[in-house]
Design a protein around this motif. Structure first.
Motif, PDB file in Angstrom:
ATOM      1  N   GLY A 118     130.639 -16.838 -19.630  1.00  0.00           N
ATOM      2  CA  GLY A 118     129.818 -17.735 -20.228  1.00  0.00           C
ATOM      3  C   GLY A 118     128.518 -17.328 -20.153  1.00  0.00           C
ATOM      4  N   TYR A 119     128.271 -16.296 -19.350  1.00  0.00           N
ATOM      5  CA  TYR A 119     126.999 -15.667 -19.182  1.00  0.00           C
ATOM      6  C   TYR A 119     127.158 -14.253 -19.429  1.00  0.00           C
ATOM      7  CZ  TYR A 119     125.950 -20.013 -16.398  1.00  0.00           C
ATOM      8  OH  TYR A 119     125.713 -21.378 -16.295  1.00  0.00           O
ATOM      9  N   THR A 120     125.670 -13.569 -19.945  1.00  0.00           N
ATOM     10  CA  THR A 120     125.657 -12.324 -20.388  1.00  0.00           C
ATOM     11  C   THR A 120     124.835 -11.541 -19.140  1.00  0.00           C
ATOM     12  OG1 THR A 120     126.084 -12.542 -22.581  1.00  0.00           O
ATOM     13  CG2 THR A 120     125.019 -10.372 -22.048  1.00  0.00           C
ATOM     14  N   LEU A 121     125.303 -10.700 -18.458  1.00  0.00           N
ATOM     15  CA  LEU A 121     124.364  -9.857 -17.475  1.00  0.00           C
ATOM     16  C   LEU A 121     123.937  -8.568 -18.087  1.00  0.00           C
ATOM     17  CD1 LEU A 121     124.177 -10.449 -14.244  1.00  0.00           C
ATOM     18  CD2 LEU A 121     126.175 -11.723 -15.348  1.00  0.00           C
ATOM     19  N   TYR A 122     122.671  -8.350 -17.898  1.00  0.00           N
ATOM     20  CA  TYR A 122     121.953  -7.188 -18.435  1.00  0.00           C
ATOM     21  C   TYR A 122     121.208  -6.608 -17.126  1.00  0.00           C
ATOM     22  CZ  TYR A 122     122.430  -8.574 -23.135  1.00  0.00           C
ATOM     23  OH  TYR A 122     122.721  -9.280 -24.430  1.00  0.00           O
ATOM     24  N   ASN A 123     121.273  -4.992 -16.946  1.00  0.00           N
ATOM     25  CA  ASN A 123     120.351  -4.365 -16.024  1.00  0.00           C
ATOM     26  C   ASN A 123     119.024  -4.315 -16.899  1.00  0.00           C
ATOM     27  OD1 ASN A 123     120.293  -2.981 -13.649  1.00  0.00           O
ATOM     28  ND2 ASN A 123     120.919  -1.021 -14.331  1.00  0.00           N
ATOM     29  N   ASN A 124     118.806  -3.974 -17.922  1.00  0.00           N
ATOM     30  CA  ASN A 124     117.651  -3.991 -18.732  1.00  0.00           C
ATOM     31  C   ASN A 124     116.572  -3.486 -17.983  1.00  0.00           C
ATOM     32  OD1 ASN A 124     116.244  -5.070 -20.965  1.00  0.00           O
ATOM     33  ND2 ASN A 124     115.672  -7.109 -19.995  1.00  0.00           N
ATOM     34  N   ILE A 125     116.641  -2.055 -17.988  1.00  0.00           N
ATOM     35  CA  ILE A 125     115.433  -1.459 -17.325  1.00  0.00           C
ATOM     36  C   ILE A 125     114.686  -0.916 -18.870  1.00  0.00           C
ATOM     37  CG2 ILE A 125     114.711   0.595 -15.965  1.00  0.00           C
ATOM     38  CD1 ILE A 125     117.542   0.580 -15.010  1.00  0.00           C
ATOM     39  N   TRP A 126     113.457  -1.788 -19.003  1.00  0.00           N
ATOM     40  CA  TRP A 126     112.970  -1.419 -20.210  1.00  0.00           C
ATOM     41  C   TRP A 126     111.517  -0.698 -19.997  1.00  0.00           C
ATOM     42  CZ3 TRP A 126     108.317  -3.943 -21.375  1.00  0.00           C
ATOM     43  CH2 TRP A 126     108.069  -5.091 -20.663  1.00  0.00           C
ATOM     44  N   GLY A 127     110.863  -0.938 -18.871  1.00  0.00           N
ATOM     45  CA  GLY A 127     109.704  -0.340 -18.956  1.00  0.00           C
ATOM     46  C   GLY A 127     109.438   1.079 -18.507  1.00  0.00           C
ATOM     47  N   SER A 128     108.099   1.566 -18.977  1.00  0.00           N
ATOM     48  CA  SER A 128     107.824   2.933 -18.710  1.00  0.00           C
ATOM     49  C   SER A 128     107.736   3.372 -16.906  1.00  0.00           C
ATOM     50  CB  SER A 128     106.661   3.455 -19.375  1.00  0.00           C
ATOM     51  OG  SER A 128     105.672   2.736 -18.814  1.00  0.00           O
TER      52      SER A 128
ATOM     53  N   SER B 131     129.522  -5.734  -2.430  1.00  0.00           N
ATOM     54  CA  SER B 131     129.825  -7.123  -2.737  1.00  0.00           C
ATOM     55  C   SER B 131     130.054  -7.359  -4.368  1.00  0.00           C
ATOM     56  CB  SER B 131     128.687  -8.195  -2.474  1.00  0.00           C
ATOM     57  OG  SER B 131     127.503  -7.589  -3.073  1.00  0.00           O
ATOM     58  N   ALA B 132     130.019  -6.149  -5.061  1.00  0.00           N
ATOM     59  CA  ALA B 132     130.355  -6.188  -6.562  1.00  0.00           C
ATOM     60  C   ALA B 132     131.966  -6.299  -6.767  1.00  0.00           C
ATOM     61  CB  ALA B 132     129.772  -4.845  -7.220  1.00  0.00           C
ATOM     62  N   ALA B 133     132.352  -7.531  -6.888  1.00  0.00           N
ATOM     63  CA  ALA B 133     133.564  -7.697  -6.759  1.00  0.00           C
ATOM     64  C   ALA B 133     134.322  -7.696  -8.452  1.00  0.00           C
ATOM     65  CB  ALA B 133     134.019  -9.059  -6.260  1.00  0.00           C
ATOM     66  N   ILE B 134     133.331  -8.000  -9.392  1.00  0.00           N
ATOM     67  CA  ILE B 134     133.759  -7.952 -10.752  1.00  0.00           C
ATOM     68  C   ILE B 134     133.212  -6.841 -11.465  1.00  0.00           C
ATOM     69  CG2 ILE B 134     133.917  -9.248 -12.591  1.00  0.00           C
ATOM     70  CD1 ILE B 134     135.359 -10.493 -10.447  1.00  0.00           C
ATOM     71  N   TRP B 135     131.820  -6.734 -11.258  1.00  0.00           N
ATOM     72  CA  TRP B 135     131.508  -5.659 -12.242  1.00  0.00           C
ATOM     73  C   TRP B 135     130.031  -5.068 -11.594  1.00  0.00           C
ATOM     74  CZ3 TRP B 135     126.448  -6.390 -14.662  1.00  0.00           C
ATOM     75  CH2 TRP B 135     126.209  -5.391 -15.713  1.00  0.00           C
ATOM     76  N   ASN B 136     129.864  -4.047 -12.141  1.00  0.00           N
ATOM     77  CA  ASN B 136     128.527  -3.219 -11.565  1.00  0.00           C
ATOM     78  C   ASN B 136     128.108  -2.275 -12.404  1.00  0.00           C
ATOM     79  OD1 ASN B 136     129.020  -0.387 -10.091  1.00  0.00           O
ATOM     80  ND2 ASN B 136     130.588  -1.708  -9.291  1.00  0.00           N
TER      81      ASN B 136
ATOM     82  N   TRP C  40     124.878  -5.924  -9.871  1.00  0.00           N
ATOM     83  CA  TRP C  40     126.443  -6.106  -9.600  1.00  0.00           C
ATOM     84  C   TRP C  40     126.519  -7.513  -9.714  1.00  0.00           C
ATOM     85  CZ3 TRP C  40     126.749 -10.081  -6.050  1.00  0.00           C
ATOM     86  CH2 TRP C  40     125.687 -10.252  -5.179  1.00  0.00           C
ATOM     87  N   ALA C  41     127.666  -7.859  -9.783  1.00  0.00           N
ATOM     88  CA  ALA C  41     127.865  -9.310 -10.190  1.00  0.00           C
ATOM     89  C   ALA C  41     129.524  -9.605  -9.789  1.00  0.00           C
ATOM     90  CB  ALA C  41     127.891  -9.772 -11.810  1.00  0.00           C
ATOM     91  N   ASN C  42     129.449 -10.673  -9.060  1.00  0.00           N
ATOM     92  CA  ASN C  42     130.763 -11.525  -8.690  1.00  0.00           C
ATOM     93  C   ASN C  42     131.117 -12.673  -9.846  1.00  0.00           C
ATOM     94  OD1 ASN C  42     131.314 -10.376  -6.109  1.00  0.00           O
ATOM     95  ND2 ASN C  42     129.770 -11.611  -5.347  1.00  0.00           N
ATOM     96  N   SER C  43     130.177 -12.922 -10.502  1.00  0.00           N
ATOM     97  CA  SER C  43     130.332 -13.748 -11.956  1.00  0.00           C
ATOM     98  C   SER C  43     128.872 -13.656 -12.603  1.00  0.00           C
ATOM     99  CB  SER C  43     130.746 -15.167 -11.198  1.00  0.00           C
ATOM    100  OG  SER C  43     129.570 -15.905 -10.598  1.00  0.00           O
ATOM    101  N   GLY C  44     129.172 -14.444 -13.573  1.00  0.00           N
ATOM    102  CA  GLY C  44     127.658 -14.641 -14.203  1.00  0.00           C
ATOM    103  C   GLY C  44     126.461 -15.379 -13.567  1.00  0.00           C
ATOM    104  N   THR C  45     127.207 -16.103 -12.544  1.00  0.00           N
ATOM    105  CA  THR C  45     126.239 -17.008 -11.799  1.00  0.00           C
ATOM    106  C   THR C  45     125.970 -16.492 -10.562  1.00  0.00           C
ATOM    107  OG1 THR C  45     128.113 -18.299 -11.265  1.00  0.00           O
ATOM    108  CG2 THR C  45     127.026 -19.042 -13.152  1.00  0.00           C
ATOM    109  N   ASN C  46     126.624 -15.537  -9.811  1.00  0.00           N
ATOM    110  CA  ASN C  46     126.349 -14.821  -8.596  1.00  0.00           C
ATOM    111  C   ASN C  46     126.322 -13.490  -8.832  1.00  0.00           C
ATOM    112  OD1 ASN C  46     128.492 -14.194  -5.861  1.00  0.00           O
ATOM    113  ND2 ASN C  46     126.279 -14.354  -5.870  1.00  0.00           N
ATOM    114  N   TRP C  47     125.284 -12.960  -8.742  1.00  0.00           N
ATOM    115  CA  TRP C  47     124.832 -11.554  -8.972  1.00  0.00           C
ATOM    116  C   TRP C  47     123.726 -10.926  -8.374  1.00  0.00           C
ATOM    117  CZ3 TRP C  47     120.536 -10.221 -11.713  1.00  0.00           C
ATOM    118  CH2 TRP C  47     119.840 -11.204 -12.318  1.00  0.00           C
ATOM    119  N   GLY C  48     123.480  -9.629  -8.314  1.00  0.00           N
ATOM    120  CA  GLY C  48     122.236  -9.416  -7.647  1.00  0.00           C
ATOM    121  C   GLY C  48     121.780  -7.773  -8.189  1.00  0.00           C
TER     122      GLY C  48
END
Length: 237
Positions: free
Chosen positions: A49-59, A32-37, A67-75
């Motif tokens: 207008g939104y910034t998506l982060y994968n953001n794996i920060w913990g040990s 379903s990642a139509a735009i970005w993954n 993945w993202a279809n938009s800044g407001t529809n992602w998973g």
């Protein structure tokens, strides 16, 4: 709950410069990642207008892809081991950059599909521009997870009932609002919450609100679990 928020802040700020960082794991994003993954640890993208982060920060983290279809529809697909400590906070961010008294309205609507297993919370993470204060709004939680700090009682604000906690992680003050029952969709009027902290409790002054983030603070998701943001909107004036 032990948290390394300073680490999270640092990586969120540096993420655009680190988008070509190392890939974490070999999992692939869903079709379903139509735009970005991205499966990069600090993978990020700016979408409508939104910034998506994968953001794996913990040990001790495992594999995770966003993945993202938009800044407001992602998973997110995440496979983090069944150990303690937050592994990641994949999120979508909207920048506000207004002082509380100059905000006429600030609200957000969410609709998510989340797993019934694992250990995580679905939450807003709201920051002032200096990163002195963190306001978390948990709309649902599963497994052995809990907020930082001590109980401040319950309050009904912004269209929801919350259990409130106040703490300090050594880097900044943390105010956590835990919804008293789990929700997978709804609208939160954020401005009354900020005004309650400022005017009723006096926990901060007329701060400038920088980021409104929404995502999944994942502690464990062993075997691989899917988290889907069907729709998210953050509106301000």
């Amino acid at each position: 709950m032990a948290r390394s928020t300073l680490r999270k802040i640092t990586m969120a700020v540096l993420a655009p410069a680190m988008a070509i960082g190392a890939t974490v794991g070999l999992a692939s994003a869903p079709a379903s990642a139509a735009i970005w993954n991205s499966c990069d640890q600090w993978g990020n993208a700016n979408l409508n207008g939104y910034t998506l982060y994968n953001n794996i920060w913990g040990s001790g983290a495992g594999s995770q892809c966003v993945w993202a279809n938009s800044g407001t529809n992602w998973g997110v697909w995440a496979d983090h081991p069944n150990t303690g400590g937050i592994k990641s906070y994949p999120n979508s961010k909207k920048v506000i950059n207004k002082s509380i008294t100059s905000i006429a309205s600030l609200s957000s609507s969410y609709n998510v599909t989340v797993p019934s297993s694992g250990a995580y919370n679905t939450s807003y993470d709201i920051w002032d521009t200096d990163y002195d204060y963190e306001i978390m709004l948990w709309v649902n939680k599963t497994g052995p997870v809990g907020p930082l700090g001590t109980s401040q009682g319950n309050v009904t604000l912004g269209g929801h009932s919350w259990a409130v906690y106040k703490g300090n992680n050594g880097a900044n003050e943390v105010f956590s609002f835990i919804r008293t029952s789990n929700s997978t969709s709804g609208t939160v009027n954020i401005l009354p919450i900020l005004k309650w902290i400022k005017d009723t409790k006096g926990w901060f002054g007329n701060e400038t609100i920088g980021d409104v983030q929404f995502g999944y603070e994942i502690t464990s998701s062993s075997g691989g679990l899917d988290f889907t943001t069907n729709n998210l909107t953050v509106s301000s004036s």
